[in-house]
Design a protein around this motif. Structure first.
Motif, PDB file in Angstrom:
ATOM      1  N   GLY A   3       0.810  -1.204   0.000  1.00 50.28           N
ATOM      2  CA  GLY A   3       0.000   0.000   0.000  1.00 50.28           C
ATOM      3  C   GLY A   3       0.845   1.255   0.000  1.00 50.28           C
ATOM      4  N   PRO A   4       0.233   2.403  -0.272  1.00 51.80           N
ATOM      5  CA  PRO A   4       0.989   3.651  -0.362  1.00 51.80           C
ATOM      6  C   PRO A   4       1.552   4.086   0.988  1.00 51.80           C
ATOM      7  CG  PRO A   4      -1.361   4.079  -0.527  1.00 51.80           C
ATOM      8  CD  PRO A   4      -1.194   2.595  -0.579  1.00 51.80           C
ATOM      9  N   GLU A   5       2.765   4.608   0.954  1.00 53.07           N
ATOM     10  CA  GLU A   5       3.417   5.199   2.119  1.00 53.07           C
ATOM     11  C   GLU A   5       3.525   6.705   1.862  1.00 53.07           C
ATOM     12  OE1 GLU A   5       7.878   5.495   4.111  1.00 53.07           O
ATOM     13  OE2 GLU A   5       7.439   3.928   2.628  1.00 53.07           O
ATOM     14  N   VAL A   6       2.951   7.519   2.724  1.00 50.28           N
ATOM     15  CA  VAL A   6       2.973   8.956   2.527  1.00 50.28           C
ATOM     16  C   VAL A   6       4.365   9.493   2.843  1.00 50.28           C
ATOM     17  CG1 VAL A   6       1.993  11.165   3.210  1.00 50.28           C
ATOM     18  CG2 VAL A   6       0.525   9.147   3.039  1.00 50.28           C
ATOM     19  N   LEU A   7       5.000  10.107   1.866  1.00 47.08           N
ATOM     20  CA  LEU A   7       6.323  10.699   2.049  1.00 47.08           C
ATOM     21  C   LEU A   7       6.235  12.178   2.373  1.00 47.08           C
ATOM     22  CD1 LEU A   7       8.148   9.010  -0.961  1.00 47.08           C
ATOM     23  CD2 LEU A   7       8.075   8.233   1.415  1.00 47.08           C
ATOM     24  N   GLN A   8       5.226  12.829   1.849  1.00 46.04           N
ATOM     25  CA  GLN A   8       4.991  14.249   2.121  1.00 46.04           C
ATOM     26  C   GLN A   8       3.508  14.512   1.967  1.00 46.04           C
ATOM     27  OE1 GLN A   8       7.390  16.955  -0.192  1.00 46.04           O
ATOM     28  NE2 GLN A   8       6.269  18.746   0.471  1.00 46.04           N
ATOM     29  N   ASP A   9       2.955  15.240   2.923  1.00 40.72           N
ATOM     30  CA  ASP A   9       1.514  15.499   2.864  1.00 40.72           C
ATOM     31  C   ASP A   9       1.248  16.928   3.300  1.00 40.72           C
ATOM     32  OD1 ASP A   9      -1.162  15.184   2.530  1.00 40.72           O
ATOM     33  OD2 ASP A   9      -1.475  13.856   4.249  1.00 40.72           O
ATOM     34  N   THR A  10       1.149  17.815   2.322  1.00 39.02           N
ATOM     35  CA  THR A  10       0.823  19.214   2.568  1.00 39.02           C
ATOM     36  C   THR A  10      -0.359  19.571   1.679  1.00 39.02           C
ATOM     37  OG1 THR A  10       2.324  20.028   0.841  1.00 39.02           O
ATOM     38  CG2 THR A  10       3.252  19.742   3.050  1.00 39.02           C
ATOM     39  N   PRO A  11      -1.024  20.687   1.952  1.00 36.77           N
ATOM     40  CA  PRO A  11      -2.186  21.043   1.129  1.00 36.77           C
ATOM     41  C   PRO A  11      -1.881  21.169  -0.358  1.00 36.77           C
ATOM     42  CG  PRO A  11      -2.135  22.359   3.138  1.00 36.77           C
ATOM     43  CD  PRO A  11      -0.827  21.611   3.088  1.00 36.77           C
ATOM     44  N   HIS A  12      -0.637  21.519  -0.686  1.00 36.69           N
ATOM     45  CA  HIS A  12      -0.310  21.736  -2.091  1.00 36.69           C
ATOM     46  C   HIS A  12       0.424  20.564  -2.729  1.00 36.69           C
ATOM     47  CE1 HIS A  12       3.308  22.961   0.134  1.00 36.69           C
ATOM     48  NE2 HIS A  12       3.968  22.572  -0.932  1.00 36.69           N
ATOM     49  N   ARG A  13       0.907  19.614  -1.891  1.00 35.97           N
ATOM     50  CA  ARG A  13       1.668  18.510  -2.488  1.00 35.97           C
ATOM     51  C   ARG A  13       1.600  17.274  -1.600  1.00 35.97           C
ATOM     52  NH1 ARG A  13       7.869  18.861  -4.552  1.00 35.97           N
ATOM     53  NH2 ARG A  13       8.319  19.225  -2.343  1.00 35.97           N
ATOM     54  N   ARG A  14       1.005  16.228  -2.142  1.00 36.89           N
ATOM     55  CA  ARG A  14       0.984  14.934  -1.455  1.00 36.89           C
ATOM     56  C   ARG A  14       1.819  13.960  -2.276  1.00 36.89           C
ATOM     57  NH1 ARG A  14      -2.191  10.095  -0.336  1.00 36.89           N
ATOM     58  NH2 ARG A  14      -2.373   9.863   1.950  1.00 36.89           N
ATOM     59  N   VAL A  15       2.894  13.485  -1.672  1.00 36.38           N
ATOM     60  CA  VAL A  15       3.817  12.580  -2.343  1.00 36.38           C
ATOM     61  C   VAL A  15       3.744  11.239  -1.642  1.00 36.38           C
ATOM     62  CG1 VAL A  15       6.212  12.171  -3.009  1.00 36.38           C
ATOM     63  CG2 VAL A  15       5.321  14.516  -2.929  1.00 36.38           C
ATOM     64  N   VAL A  16       3.539  10.171  -2.401  1.00 29.86           N
ATOM     65  CA  VAL A  16       3.417   8.846  -1.801  1.00 29.86           C
ATOM     66  C   VAL A  16       4.348   7.869  -2.501  1.00 29.86           C
ATOM     67  CG1 VAL A  16       1.033   9.246  -1.100  1.00 29.86           C
ATOM     68  CG2 VAL A  16       1.512   8.138  -3.298  1.00 29.86           C
ATOM     69  N   ARG A  17       4.759   6.881  -1.734  1.00 33.50           N
ATOM     70  CA  ARG A  17       5.517   5.765  -2.290  1.00 33.50           C
ATOM     71  C   ARG A  17       4.567   4.584  -2.471  1.00 33.50           C
ATOM     72  NH1 ARG A  17      10.489   2.312   0.588  1.00 33.50           N
ATOM     73  NH2 ARG A  17      10.756   0.842  -1.155  1.00 33.50           N
ATOM     74  N   VAL A  18       4.592   3.999  -3.643  1.00 34.06           N
ATOM     75  CA  VAL A  18       3.814   2.797  -3.929  1.00 34.06           C
ATOM     76  C   VAL A  18       4.796   1.763  -4.469  1.00 34.06           C
ATOM     77  CG1 VAL A  18       1.913   1.795  -5.215  1.00 34.06           C
ATOM     78  CG2 VAL A  18       1.768   4.177  -4.472  1.00 34.06           C
ATOM     79  N   GLY A  19       5.124   0.777  -3.640  1.00 32.15           N
ATOM     80  CA  GLY A  19       6.120  -0.208  -4.049  1.00 32.15           C
ATOM     81  C   GLY A  19       7.460   0.455  -4.281  1.00 32.15           C
ATOM     82  N   ASP A  20       8.001   0.281  -5.461  1.00 28.38           N
ATOM     83  CA  ASP A  20       9.292   0.878  -5.819  1.00 28.38           C
ATOM     84  C   ASP A  20       9.125   2.152  -6.628  1.00 28.38           C
ATOM     85  OD1 ASP A  20      10.753  -1.110  -4.528  1.00 28.38           O
ATOM     86  OD2 ASP A  20      10.705  -2.430  -6.289  1.00 28.38           O
ATOM     87  N   THR A  21       7.943   2.761  -6.526  1.00 25.00           N
ATOM     88  CA  THR A  21       7.690   3.997  -7.267  1.00 25.00           C
ATOM     89  C   THR A  21       7.274   5.117  -6.328  1.00 25.00           C
ATOM     90  OG1 THR A  21       5.311   3.658  -7.652  1.00 25.00           O
ATOM     91  CG2 THR A  21       6.850   2.598  -9.191  1.00 25.00           C
ATOM     92  N   VAL A  22       7.410   6.354  -6.817  1.00 27.79           N
ATOM     93  CA  VAL A  22       6.951   7.552  -6.106  1.00 27.79           C
ATOM     94  C   VAL A  22       5.939   8.253  -6.994  1.00 27.79           C
ATOM     95  CG1 VAL A  22       7.633   9.808  -5.191  1.00 27.79           C
ATOM     96  CG2 VAL A  22       9.106   7.822  -4.829  1.00 27.79           C
ATOM     97  N   ARG A  23       4.823   8.671  -6.402  1.00 24.26           N
ATOM     98  CA  ARG A  23       3.771   9.374  -7.147  1.00 24.26           C
ATOM     99  C   ARG A  23       3.714  10.810  -6.643  1.00 24.26           C
ATOM    100  NH1 ARG A  23       0.907   4.874  -9.448  1.00 24.26           N
ATOM    101  NH2 ARG A  23       2.342   3.122  -9.083  1.00 24.26           N
ATOM    102  N   ARG A  24       3.823  11.771  -7.585  1.00 26.25           N
ATOM    103  CA  ARG A  24       3.867  13.185  -7.233  1.00 26.25           C
ATOM    104  C   ARG A  24       2.922  13.969  -8.141  1.00 26.25           C
ATOM    105  NH1 ARG A  24       7.956  15.881  -8.289  1.00 26.25           N
ATOM    106  NH2 ARG A  24       8.598  16.911  -6.368  1.00 26.25           N
ATOM    107  N   PRO A  25       2.394  15.099  -7.663  1.00 23.86           N
ATOM    108  CA  PRO A  25       1.516  15.909  -8.513  1.00 23.86           C
ATOM    109  C   PRO A  25       2.291  16.552  -9.659  1.00 23.86           C
ATOM    110  CG  PRO A  25       1.956  17.035  -6.445  1.00 23.86           C
ATOM    111  CD  PRO A  25       2.514  15.656  -6.300  1.00 23.86           C
ATOM    112  N   LEU A  26       1.575  16.790 -10.740  1.00 27.86           N
ATOM    113  CA  LEU A  26       2.159  17.439 -11.910  1.00 27.86           C
ATOM    114  C   LEU A  26       2.090  18.958 -11.783  1.00 27.86           C
ATOM    115  CD1 LEU A  26       0.603  15.192 -14.691  1.00 27.86           C
ATOM    116  CD2 LEU A  26       3.021  15.252 -14.027  1.00 27.86           C
ATOM    117  N   HIS A  27       3.000  19.640 -12.496  1.00 26.97           N
ATOM    118  CA  HIS A  27       3.052  21.094 -12.561  1.00 26.97           C
ATOM    119  C   HIS A  27       3.171  21.516 -14.027  1.00 26.97           C
ATOM    120  CE1 HIS A  27       3.622  21.413  -8.204  1.00 26.97           C
ATOM    121  NE2 HIS A  27       4.492  20.430  -8.301  1.00 26.97           N
ATOM    122  N   PRO A  28       2.995  22.793 -14.319  1.00 26.87           N
ATOM    123  CA  PRO A  28       3.167  23.225 -15.713  1.00 26.87           C
ATOM    124  C   PRO A  28       4.553  22.922 -16.269  1.00 26.87           C
ATOM    125  CG  PRO A  28       2.038  24.921 -14.427  1.00 26.87           C
ATOM    126  CD  PRO A  28       2.493  23.876 -13.450  1.00 26.87           C
TER     127      PRO A  28
END
Length: 259
Positions: A3-28
């Motif tokens: 399951g996902p492991e939260v690496l950073q959780d702020t109102p503007h950016r939630r970064v999670v680890r899923v297995g051997d990957t990291v999921r991050r929000p996109l920007h322009p």
């Protein structure tokens, strides 16, 4: 897959680890960053995450780099071996991007313009917290959102602000893990030599200039409604940053050996 492991959780950016990957929000500027990371993969630079694509939630998917980062990183760079390792990693990064030519329409967080003569794509946020450490050896570079075209010396000066460091003695001991007053001049010289500079002449002024440039970038992003810069402005963080620039100007002698 775990399951996902939260690496950073702020109102503007939630970064999670899923297995051997990291999921991050996109920007322009994410397409330009992905182009940069794919170049680093193509030239065999092993210290950057690989771009794996966009997931079903519209997040970028990157490979996870194993090691310590964030707050744990400050103690690693206090040790001179960590300081030297960080400088050598930056030297290797700049060698890897020297021939990189982004698309002409690339958008960066710092500016919308192609690299000029003498510039390359800098990391733009090359601090200890954005490196992956194993002991006192930096083995990876994280958070490329603020990459932008600039002179290589910009990254050097940015790093030196935090690892010399350009901070008062009490802050060095209380927050940055130093056992006592750091020998700032020696640390500047060690970093510069490990990076490959033949002289430290003018380097302190470069640090102060990049402090101002980064503050100007943050103010510009805040004016555009970008986060976290908008929150920084509202909470007084940018005012504190301006005060740090004043401190640097008033304490140049700590880094040069002068008065």
């Amino acid at each position: 897959m775990t399951g996902p492991e939260v690496l950073q959780d702020t109102p503007h950016r939630r970064v999670v680890r899923v297995g051997d990957t990291v999921r991050r929000p996109l920007h322009p500027w994410s397409p330009a960053i992905h182009e940069l990371l794919r170049h680093l993969e193509a030239v065999g630079f092993p210290h950057a995450p690989r771009v794996l694509g966009i997931d079903a939630e519209g997040r970028e998917v990157l490979t996870y780099l194993e090691g310590d980062s964030g707050p744990q990183a400050w103690a690693r760079v206090v040790d001179e071996s960590g300081l030297v390792g960080m400088a050598r990693l930056l030297r290797d990064l700049h060698a890897a991007v020297r021939e990189f030519r982004p698309r002409g329409d690339a958008v960066w967080a710092g500016r919308v313009a192609a690299p000029r003569a003498g510039e390359l794509i800098c990391h733009g946020d090359f601090g200890p917290w954005n490196l992956v450490w194993r002991g006192t050896r930096p083995v990876g570079i994280l958070d490329w959102d603020y990459a932008w075209p600039n002179r290589p010396l910009h990254d050097v000066a940015y790093a030196l602000e935090y690892v010399a460091p350009f901070r008062p003695d009490d802050e060095c001991v209380r927050w940055l893990r130093y056992p006592g007053t750091p020998d700032r001049r020696r640390r500047v010289e060690l970093f510069a030599e490990a990076y490959g500079l033949t002289s430290t002449d003018g380097l302190v002024d470069e640090v102060i200039a990049q402090q101002q440039q980064v503050l100007d970038r943050a103010r510009r992003l805040a004016a555009e409604g970008r986060e976290p810069q908008l929150t920084w402005e509202r909470d007084g963080v940018l005012t504190e940053t301006a005060a740090r620039i004043t401190w640097s100007r008033q304490h140049r002698h700590l880094f040069t050996g002068g008065r």
